[in-house]
Design a protein around this motif. Sequence first.
Motif, short mmCIF file in Angstrom:
data_model
loop_
_atom_site.label_atom_id
_atom_site.label_comp_id
_atom_site.label_asym_id
_atom_site.label_seq_id
_atom_site.Cartn_x
_atom_site.Cartn_y
_atom_site.Cartn_z
N GLY A 131 -17.02 -0.42 1.41
CA GLY A 131 -15.49 -0.71 1.44
C GLY A 131 -15.04 -0.16 2.69
N THR A 134 -14.30 -3.13 5.31
CA THR A 134 -12.99 -3.84 4.83
C THR A 134 -11.70 -3.16 5.23
OG1 THR A 134 -14.33 -4.63 3.12
CG2 THR A 134 -12.05 -4.93 2.73
N LYS A 135 -11.89 -1.79 4.81
CA LYS A 135 -10.51 -0.98 5.27
C LYS A 135 -10.49 -0.75 6.81
CE LYS A 135 -11.04 2.16 1.12
NZ LYS A 135 -11.24 3.37 0.67
N GLU A 138 -8.83 -4.26 7.73
CA GLU A 138 -7.52 -4.25 7.45
C GLU A 138 -6.49 -3.33 8.16
OE1 GLU A 138 -7.66 -2.73 3.22
OE2 GLU A 138 -8.25 -4.78 2.52
N GLY A 139 -7.09 -2.12 8.64
CA GLY A 139 -6.38 -1.40 9.50
C GLY A 139 -6.15 -1.93 10.74
N ILE A 189 -11.28 6.63 6.04
CA ILE A 189 -12.27 5.93 5.28
C ILE A 189 -13.18 6.69 4.65
CG2 ILE A 189 -14.10 4.32 5.68
CD1 ILE A 189 -12.93 2.88 7.71
#
Length: 189
Positions: A131, A134-135, A138-139, A189
Motif C-alpha cells: 500500500g 498507493t498512498k 494519493e498524496g 507511510i
Amino acid sequence: MGSRMDEENHIDEDDNDNDAKFKSKNLKAERKRRKKLSSRQLELRSIMNKATIITDAITYIEQLKNSVEELSNQLLQMEATTFDEEKIKLKEIHDEQETKKWGIIPEAEVHVNNICGTKLWIRIVLQKKRGALTKLMEGISLLGIDLNDTSITTSSGAVLFTTFGEGIRGGLPDAGQMKKYLLEIMRSI
C-alpha cells in the motif's frame, strides 16, 4: 318330595358354587390380564419417553457437531489470515534489511527538480511495503499535481518511482517545498 327339594337345593347350591368358582376364576384371570396390560402400557410409555429423550439428545449432539465444525472453520480462516499477515510482515522486514544492506534509505531518497517552470521531475526511492505506492500517489494528487510519464521499478525490497508532474490549477510550489511535502508523505507511510 323333600328329597327332591333337597336335590334341587343341592344342585342350585352346586351351581352357585360353580358359578362363584367360575366367576371367581374369570375375575382373577381378568384382573391378572388387566394388571399385565397396565404394566405393559407403563413399559411402553417408559420406552417412548426414553426414545424421545434419545431423539432429542441426538438432535442436540448434531447441533453441537455443526457448531464445532463452523467454529473450526472460522478458526482456520483466522489462522490463515494471521499467517498471511505474518508472512507479509516478515517479507517487509526482509525487504527492509535488503534495502539497508544496499545502502538505500527510503526517506532520504526524494529528488524534485523544476523543468520548464510548469513541470516537475520527481524521483523517489522507497521501501517496498504493501500500500505504500498507493498512498504516495494519493498524496501527490492531493498536492495538486497531475502525473505524466510515470515509471515504477522494484528491486531488492526497494521501489524506484519517477514521474513528470504538472500543476492541476496552474501553479506549482518550488522544488524545495515539494520535496518537504513528499518527505512528510513518506514518513506517514
